[in-house]
Every structure is written in structure tokens, then in C-alpha cells.
Scaffold this motif. Sequence first.
Motif, PDB file in Angstrom:
ATOM      1  N   LEU A 113       0.830  -1.233   0.036  1.00  0.00           N
ATOM      2  CA  LEU A 113       0.029  -0.068   0.080  1.00  0.00           C
ATOM      3  C   LEU A 113       0.855   1.355   0.020  1.00  0.00           C
ATOM      4  O   LEU A 113       0.234   2.250  -0.401  1.00  0.00           O
ATOM      5  N   LYS A 136      -0.012   4.582  -1.892  1.00  0.00           N
ATOM      6  CA  LYS A 136      -0.382   6.000  -1.092  1.00  0.00           C
ATOM      7  C   LYS A 136       0.392   7.077  -1.025  1.00  0.00           C
ATOM      8  O   LYS A 136       0.140   8.102  -0.716  1.00  0.00           O
ATOM      9  N   ALA A 177      -0.428  10.456  -2.630  1.00  0.00           N
ATOM     10  CA  ALA A 177      -1.646  10.912  -1.795  1.00  0.00           C
ATOM     11  C   ALA A 177      -2.652  11.596  -2.794  1.00  0.00           C
ATOM     12  O   ALA A 177      -3.066  12.486  -2.709  1.00  0.00           O
ATOM     13  N   GLN A 213       5.652  11.957  -0.039  1.00  0.00           N
ATOM     14  CA  GLN A 213       5.299  12.945   0.968  1.00  0.00           C
ATOM     15  C   GLN A 213       6.124  13.486   1.835  1.00  0.00           C
ATOM     16  O   GLN A 213       6.194  14.814   2.228  1.00  0.00           O
ATOM     17  N   GLN A 230      -8.759   6.112  -5.254  1.00  0.00           N
ATOM     18  CA  GLN A 230      -7.709   5.789  -4.353  1.00  0.00           C
ATOM     19  C   GLN A 230      -8.166   4.389  -3.684  1.00  0.00           C
ATOM     20  O   GLN A 230      -7.382   3.449  -3.760  1.00  0.00           O
ATOM     21  N   SER A 231      -9.251   4.392  -3.174  1.00  0.00           N
ATOM     22  CA  SER A 231      -9.447   3.121  -2.237  1.00  0.00           C
ATOM     23  C   SER A 231      -9.931   2.201  -3.363  1.00  0.00           C
ATOM     24  O   SER A 231      -9.546   1.068  -2.937  1.00  0.00           O
ATOM     25  N   GLU A 261      -6.300   0.730  -3.791  1.00  0.00           N
ATOM     26  CA  GLU A 261      -5.796  -0.142  -2.775  1.00  0.00           C
ATOM     27  C   GLU A 261      -6.553  -1.444  -2.757  1.00  0.00           C
ATOM     28  O   GLU A 261      -5.579  -2.434  -2.575  1.00  0.00           O
TER      29      GLU A 261
END
Lengths: 230, 377
Positions: free
Chosen positions: B44, B48, B51, B121, B241-242, B245
Motif C-alpha cells: 500500500l 499511498k 496522496a 510525501q 484511491q480506495s 488500494e
Amino acid sequence: MAPGDILVDVRGVAKHYGEGETRVDALRSVDLRVHVGEVIALLGPSGSGKTTLLNVIGCILAPTAGRVELDGDAVFDGKWLRSDLRRLRLDKIGFIFQAHNLLPFLTAEENVSVVLDLAGWPAERGRERARDLLDYLEVGHRAKVKPALLSGGEAQRVAIARALANRPRIILADEPTAALDSGRAQLVMDLLRKLASDQKACIIAVTHDEKIFDRFDRLIHLRDGRLVDS
Amino acid sequence: MNLAIKDIRHGLFRFVLTCLGLGLLMTVVLAMIGIYNGLVADALAVVKAPAADVWVVEAGTQGPFAEASSIPATTRDAVARMPGVAEAGAITYQTIEASHAGGTLRLYVIGFEPGRPGGPQRITEGRGLGRSHFELLADRKTGLVPGETIRLGRDRFTVVGLVEDAMNSGGDPAVYVTLADALTLQTAMDPAAARVQAARGDGGLRPPTVAAVVARLQPGADVALLTATVRQWKHLSALSQSEQEQLLLASVVDRARRQIGLFLGILLSVSAVVIALIIYTMTMEKLKQIATLKLIGAPDRTIVGLIVQQALILGISGLAIGLALILLVKDSFPRRVVLEPFNALVLTGIILMVCLVASGLGVRAALKVDPATALGG
């Protein structure tokens, strides 16, 4: 002797195992009375019922029939009359084992005071009583030693101290001198006789040790589950 | 008088050894939990990292992680102009091997446009990419340090910063380069024959392609509406995004995750049996002493207390040793071992339950002991 002097009163006690062809009668209508201060021996060949009778008096084994009174309290009459047999043992009966059976993880003093702890004595009073008993039995100097480091005689004296800790009036001993040499065995028996007299207790011992027969008030012979003479 | 503690102190060396053995077993259990978590977290992490709210990929694919995806680099401008999109960035992914310190480093190269979504990030050491070429940010697990150089393709890159926990689902640590460098690297990695043909002018110039475009939306923008709009273009598809994932977990790491999960289940079962066996054996060794205690008048609660307290002390000590050991060695594992306080709590609960059940077996045996056995007759 007065009726109040009877500490153990066993009447018509029978115990059998199995039924039919496999039935074994361990005890057949045994009557036995033991008085205050008496030191008696249960004698007989293997399988004669000595240990069974000791277990019945010690409230470990329920007889098939009969009546048992201990220190004036009826405890068995066809069935157990008390549900708290362990408490009864704790309060009224002291046990001395053939192999002393001290708890290996406790010191000599703790092996004695554990009985008082179970009986609800305050810890400090229990320790004092344990030390007094060990001193009385001349093993006070070994109070902080664990059983593995005690000699046979010392361990047996600690076991006797444990049996006496809660001031029981009935002391049951299973071959108390089997692990001792002749001299030490005589000393232990003298000690038990003195205790019976001092504490107004009675002592019932299973033994095969002929050298100590003269130290008993009575010799009770069992054969095939019956008392044959006394 | 606490008989359980007295008994433990009497056989302290043996008890400590037993706790140590149990602790090692707990270390393995915790390591497996950590590896399981690490596998999911690693997988993940790369998703992730940008972002993003929306991933725009090649139509008919579930890219760029579950399947290969290739879309024109110009797609980024189109996506950036869509209503509700705050910013968008093109991104590429490729795995390459590079020589480093006499060995071979397997790297997951992420190309992104500095100043746009797609980069890391947080930079934990050094600085971000300041020049448009030949600089890179490396995950700490690569072993690269700021100031060091490494050859990727035909060019030598300077490490300017370090990031953490950036890797692909296979555990290859990531390096971030500019999109321009990543596209050059892609060409360098093309088959030799294709490069020869391109040098001859045959096939013409291919328009640059990227793996995906990631977009961040303005507050209140509708993700579902944007993805639906993107899907109307024939050559593009979009995932939230979800969804990305979920897709990654369901396809890329699912089998590995289930395999580790099953092994973890077996390991926990083995641990339960071992704990039960230890406690049962400890109790069986004390039957004569328990018979003596019963004969001298000890109530059942004293005997139950002796067994249950020892079982709980054993379980908690084993778990504490296991936790200490795994925290000590977890960073030495080649892949991430991720342990959350929640995992330790759940395992503590399981171990306590196992200890109670196991001591139940011991208690059952102890309560059945005939006090007459202490008399030996």
C-alpha cells in the motif's frame, strides 16, 4: 474411660470394591475406638485393609456402610454428614506420611506454616507457631532449609511438626518410621507418644516395624478386612 | 503464602528456560504477524505515496500495479483541466537492476514531475529533487546515502535525499527520479533491436507514455463523477484511491497475504498446543504435591490458584520475551516487519486465553487427584 475421651469411634464400617465375582471386601464390619492419649498400631499383611481403614478415618475414603465419629462429631453414617471434609481434615486430623511428603518448594518452616495459612491464621502467628514446633522437635536450626537438604530424620520431624501445626486431636501415620534407622525410629515413636500425651491427641499408625511395637498402647491386627484381635 | 511464586522460585532456572523457549516461539509468531502486516503496508505504501484521490490509467487495464498501463504523457494536461481537479501529475513505474558497492541493487524507479502529485510525501534526510536531471531520492533500504552516485541506464544519478518505507509489493526499495529521466530510462531499457531501429529513424518518434496520471481533487469535488467522466474517454480508465488500494490487495498481494495468514494460523495453533502441553506437564509433575495439599486440607481454590497463576506468569513472561526479541531484531529483516500495538494486544488476549484453557486441563487433572495417593498406600 469416659465417653468424652473417645476421639475415634468406628462402628460396623465396611468397604468393598466391585460387585459380583469381582467384589473385594477391603473392610468387613470393623469396630474401633481410640481414646485420648492412645497410640495404636494397625498391623496386618498387605491387602488386609490397614490403609483402607486409615483412609476412612482420615475422611479420604467413604465406607460402603457403617458409622464414623471423630472427636465427638458424627462425620459418616451411611453417607458423609459434612460437605467440607477438607476443612474437617484441616481442623481435626494430622497426617504423617511414610515418605514425609514435604512440599519441595517450601522451607521447613513454610512447610509447617502452610497448614496454618490454609486454616486462616495470620501469617506472623503462623510463622511463630511453626518455629515453636520446629524448636520443640529439635529442628528449629533447620527452619530455613528446603526439604532436599534435610536428613531423613530431620524431614520426618518437620513432617510431624506439620501434622501437629493446627493442633489436631487425631494423628494418622502411615509407616512413620519406614524411612528411618532403628535408633531414629525409636526416637520418633517416643516423640509421638509424648505429643499424644501433651496435646491430648490420639495416634493411629500403620506399621510393619516390629522394633517399635513396644511403643504402642495397642496393636490392632487386621486380616481380610476384619479385626482379628487387639 | 503464594504457593505459585514459591514453586517458581524453587525451580527458577527451569522456569526461566521454559519462558525463554516460549518467548522464542512468541518471537516467531510476532515476526509472522509483522511480516504479514509489512507485506500489506509495503504494497500500500507505493499506492499511498502520491496522496492521490484518482488514478487515471489505460482503458481495459487495472494498472499501473495490477496490470501494465501506458497512456500518453499529455493526458496529464487533459486531466488537470477537468472540473474539480486541483492538481494532476504524470507518473511512471519500472523495476531495474543497478550495480552498487560491488553488488546488484534491484530498484523500483518512480518517475514524477517535481511540484506535481506523484512524489514522496516526506523526505527524511537531504533535500528534494532540485534539478530536472540526474538527481534521485532513494529509500533508506537501498543503502544509498546522500551525495553518493549510482548509474541507472546510461546516466549517473546523484542521491540528494532519502525517504522511508517506499517500495513495491515485491519489497524492492524505491528511488524517485524526474519524469523526464524516467522516460529516458524507459527508452534505455527498451529491447536493443528496437533502439537500433529507432536510431535508424525507422518507426519514427514514439510519443512519450506514462503509467498513470494521479489527480488530487478540490475540496467537495465528487470522485465518482470524475472517474465516470474519465471512463467516457475510450483510451482511459479511472480508479479512486480506495479502489486502487483494494485492487492491489485483492490481486497483487492476495496470494502471498493468504499464504502468510494461513501459516500464521498454523503457528498460533502450534503455539497453543505447546503452551497447553507445558502447563499440563508442569501440573502433572506436581500431582503428588497437589495430593498432599488436598490431604492436609487445602481448598480447591488454592490448587486452582497455584496452576492458573503459574500458567499466566508463564504466558505473560513468554510474550514479554517474544516482544522484546522481535523489537530488537525486526529491523534486521530484509523486508519490513510492521508491528502495531493492536497486534500485541490481540496476541496477549490470545495467549491469556490459551493459558487459561491450558490451565483448565491441568486444573481438571489436579482436582481429580485422590488425596489418598499422598499416603502412598
